[in-house]
Motif scaffolding. Structure first.
Motif, mmCIF file in Angstrom:
data_model
loop_
_atom_site.group_PDB
_atom_site.id
_atom_site.type_symbol
_atom_site.label_atom_id
_atom_site.label_comp_id
_atom_site.label_asym_id
_atom_site.label_seq_id
_atom_site.Cartn_x
_atom_site.Cartn_y
_atom_site.Cartn_z
ATOM 1 N N LYS A 160 -56.870 -19.608 89.018
ATOM 2 C CA LYS A 160 -56.767 -18.371 88.254
ATOM 3 C C LYS A 160 -56.141 -18.639 86.879
ATOM 4 C CE LYS A 160 -55.249 -13.617 89.097
ATOM 5 N NZ LYS A 160 -54.628 -12.706 90.054
ATOM 6 N N ILE A 180 -54.081 -9.189 81.172
ATOM 7 C CA ILE A 180 -53.587 -10.549 81.396
ATOM 8 C C ILE A 180 -52.264 -10.730 80.646
ATOM 9 C CG2 ILE A 180 -54.079 -12.998 80.930
ATOM 10 C CD1 ILE A 180 -57.040 -12.367 81.362
ATOM 11 N N ALA B 107 -59.810 -8.441 87.007
ATOM 12 C CA ALA B 107 -58.916 -8.154 88.134
ATOM 13 C C ALA B 107 -57.692 -9.052 88.098
ATOM 14 C CB ALA B 107 -59.662 -8.356 89.447
ATOM 15 N N PHE B 108 -57.375 -9.596 86.922
ATOM 16 C CA PHE B 108 -56.291 -10.579 86.813
ATOM 17 C C PHE B 108 -54.984 -10.088 87.425
ATOM 18 C CE2 PHE B 108 -52.785 -12.737 84.700
ATOM 19 C CZ PHE B 108 -53.181 -14.064 84.789
ATOM 20 N N ILE B 109 -54.672 -8.806 87.219
ATOM 21 C CA ILE B 109 -53.361 -8.329 87.684
ATOM 22 C C ILE B 109 -53.345 -8.055 89.186
ATOM 23 C CG2 ILE B 109 -52.708 -7.377 85.442
ATOM 24 C CD1 ILE B 109 -53.362 -4.605 86.515
ATOM 25 N N ARG B 110 -54.523 -8.191 89.828
ATOM 26 C CA ARG B 110 -54.539 -7.968 91.284
ATOM 27 C C ARG B 110 -54.333 -9.280 92.018
ATOM 28 N NH1 ARG B 110 -59.872 -4.692 92.795
ATOM 29 N NH2 ARG B 110 -59.269 -5.496 94.836
ATOM 30 N N ASP B 111 -53.553 -9.242 93.097
ATOM 31 C CA ASP B 111 -53.343 -10.446 93.893
ATOM 32 C C ASP B 111 -54.068 -10.364 95.224
ATOM 33 O OD1 ASP B 111 -51.762 -11.912 92.102
ATOM 34 O OD2 ASP B 111 -50.041 -10.650 92.587
#
Lengths: 284, 238
Positions: A160, A180, B107-111
């Motif tokens: 990621k 981000i 969706a970067f902020i989703r884990d």
């Protein structure tokens, strides 16, 4: 054949050191003139750990990478990040990086002197290969560079954080819009770029004498590789590095050795004139 | 249907880039489930309004309230987390990343697991699923627009801001984009569109606002605006 081997060795070093220069150039939109001096810094740290502290070169290699990354993070926190917050212009950033380059290099001279140094490692005989003599260190450089490039590829395409590093170098505004954490990813970009530069610096010390200006003189071929490969394109930069390394060494077959560095300048100028986005396409 | 609540309210917004103000007190609102269009000539402040709502530009006056949160002057990363997404007019995708990676960045902020969201977006834009391993930079303009909108939908936003979604597209693609916007809206997302292509945009909108040099000029239901003679003459080319 000898020249091809030499070219591949120096080309791998240019390739892995130039990746960080390329990524930072594209992501933060400025040319970091201190990049080469980070390369030299790493070689000196390895020298210190190896020759003065008596560490094995492999451990010294890791120590040097770590120390360079720590210095890089420090610079990001104290210099680059505050400067970005103040909306410092590109020119300001470049001039700061030149200043930083001078400080770094002269610190190296101050501590270790200006003379050439070598790691404390046994000298091993080279072996014959199609009429060329290959030193074991040269093999080590090529293998290490190959492993590092493979590791980088996995990082950039599978994780990621790696993908977000590429996203930032593509389009930092859209990265911000997507939520981000841009500052954190920039920090990672420094860590990876300078980590590779440091690895390249230590390896460079294996095949050349360690001098305070070794990184500074590597900067021009690195730029040539970056421009050849397309700014911000890590894979292009790797290919560009190999091409520059090979053309530098092969040129010595017809030109005096002193013109070696001029070759990368000529290649860079030709690319800028004919295909400014780089032969491998900028930032794809 | 119950009384629709305002999902976004902008009151007397003043902003600008340099010493000059671009917006001189704009007021708009969007009710939950609506599509609202903002139209107006170049330089009327449409895009500036969007950027200010999303926190890319600091307001100099007025207030922005989103789902009962005061988001006046709040930065984009925080606005995203509250449930608003934005598709900018240009460079709405990451060219060197594949389609799939573009969506992942959305969706970067989703884990958690994002496969549900991916499937939902592939259901809206089937072309993206087939080409998910292809770099976005090598796609057609229409497909790139889909990637941009898809990326913005990865967090299942309550409100989607679209800046000129049909700009630069061939007519067939334009129709496709407006149909998709209506489809996304039917699935429950409120949408704010800024458009040059006012006729099509108002056609799918519940309501619209006409801006002129950073001020509200007209507002009304989509159809009303399309039939309003002043709007027709001034902005829809007769």
């Amino acid at each position: 054949m000898q020249l091809v081997i030499n070219g591949l060795v120096i080309g791998s070093i240019i390739a892995i050191t130039a990746i960080g220069l390329s990524m930072i150039y594209k992501t933060l939109n400025f040319v970091n003139f201190a990049h080469g001096d980070f390369v030299a810094f790493a070689a000196y740290i390895a020298l210190f750990a190896n020759a003065s502290l008596g560490m094995h070169l492999a451990s010294a290699f890791l120590v040097a990478i770590l120390a360079t990354i720590v210095l890089g993070i420090f610079m990001e926190k104290v210099v680059w990040h505050p400067m970005r917050r103040k909306n410092a212009s590109r020119t300001t950033l470049i001039i700061i990086s030149i200043g930083l380059a001078l400080v770094l290099r002269n610190t190296l001279i101050f501590i270790w002197g200006g003379s050439t140094r070598n790691y404390n490692i046994p000298v091993r005989r080279g072996f014959e290969f199609f009429g060329a003599t290959i030193a074991p260190n040269q093999v080590l450089v090529i293998i290490s560079a190959f492993i590092l490039v493979f590791a980088l590829h996995c990082l950039l395409s599978r994780t990621k954080i790696g993908k977000s590093i590429r996203a930032l170098s593509d389009n930092i505004d859209l990265a911000r819009i997507s939520g981000i954490d841009v500052d954190r990813v920039i920090l990672w970009t420094w860590v990876i770029g300078l980590g590779l530069a440091a690895a390249g610096g230590v390896l460079y010390g294996l095949v050349t004498a360690i001098r305070p200006d070794m990184g500074w003189y590597l900067l021009l071929p690195m730029f040539a590789a970056v421009i050849l490969g397309g700014i911000g394109n890590p894979y292009g930069t790797i290919a560009g590095g190999i091409v520059i390394g090979l053309s530098q060494e092969l040129s010595t077959a017809i030109l005096p050795t002193e013109y070696k560095f001029a070759v990368s300048f000529v290649v860079m100028t030709l690319v800028l004139l004919l295909k400014p986005e780089g032969i491998f396409g900028g930032a794809k | 249907m119950g009384v629709k609540v305002k999902i976004l309210e902008v009151r007397d917004l003043v902003t600008g880039y340099t010493d000059l103000n671009i917006l001189h007190g704009i007021s708009i609102h969007i009710k939950s489930g609506e599509i609202v269009s903002i139209i107006g000539p170049n330089g009327s402040g449409k895009s500036t309004l969007m950027k200010t709502i999303f926190g890319l530009l600091r307001p100099r006056g007025g207030a922005i309230v989103f789902k009962d949160h005061d988001i006046t002057g709040v930065k984009p990363d925080a606005v995203v987390r509250l449930g608003m997404s934005y598709v900018p007019q240009e460079k709405e995708f990451f060219p060197s990343l594949t389609i799939l990676e573009n969506l992942e960045m959305g969706a970067f902020i989703r884990d958690d697991d994002i496969s549900d969201s991916l499937e939902r977006i592939y259901a809206i834009f089937p072309a993206l699923k087939e080409k998910r391993q292809i770099r976005a930079g090598s796609l057609s303009g229409g497909e790139q627009r889909m990637v941009g909108i898809g990326r913005a939908l990865m967090l299942s936003p309550d409100l989607l801001l679209l800046d000129e979604p049909s700009a630069g597209l061939a007519p067939v693609m334009r129709n496709m984009v407006f149909e998709k916007i209506a489809e996304i809206n039917r699935a429950g997302t409120s949408i704010l569109i800024v458009e040059q292509n006012a006729r099509r945009s108002l056609g799918i909108s519940d309501r619209g606002y006409v801006l002129e040099t950073g001020r509200n000029r007209f507002e009304g239901r989509g159809q009303e605006l399309l039939e309003n003679e002043d709007v027709l003459r001034l902005y829809l080319g007769g």
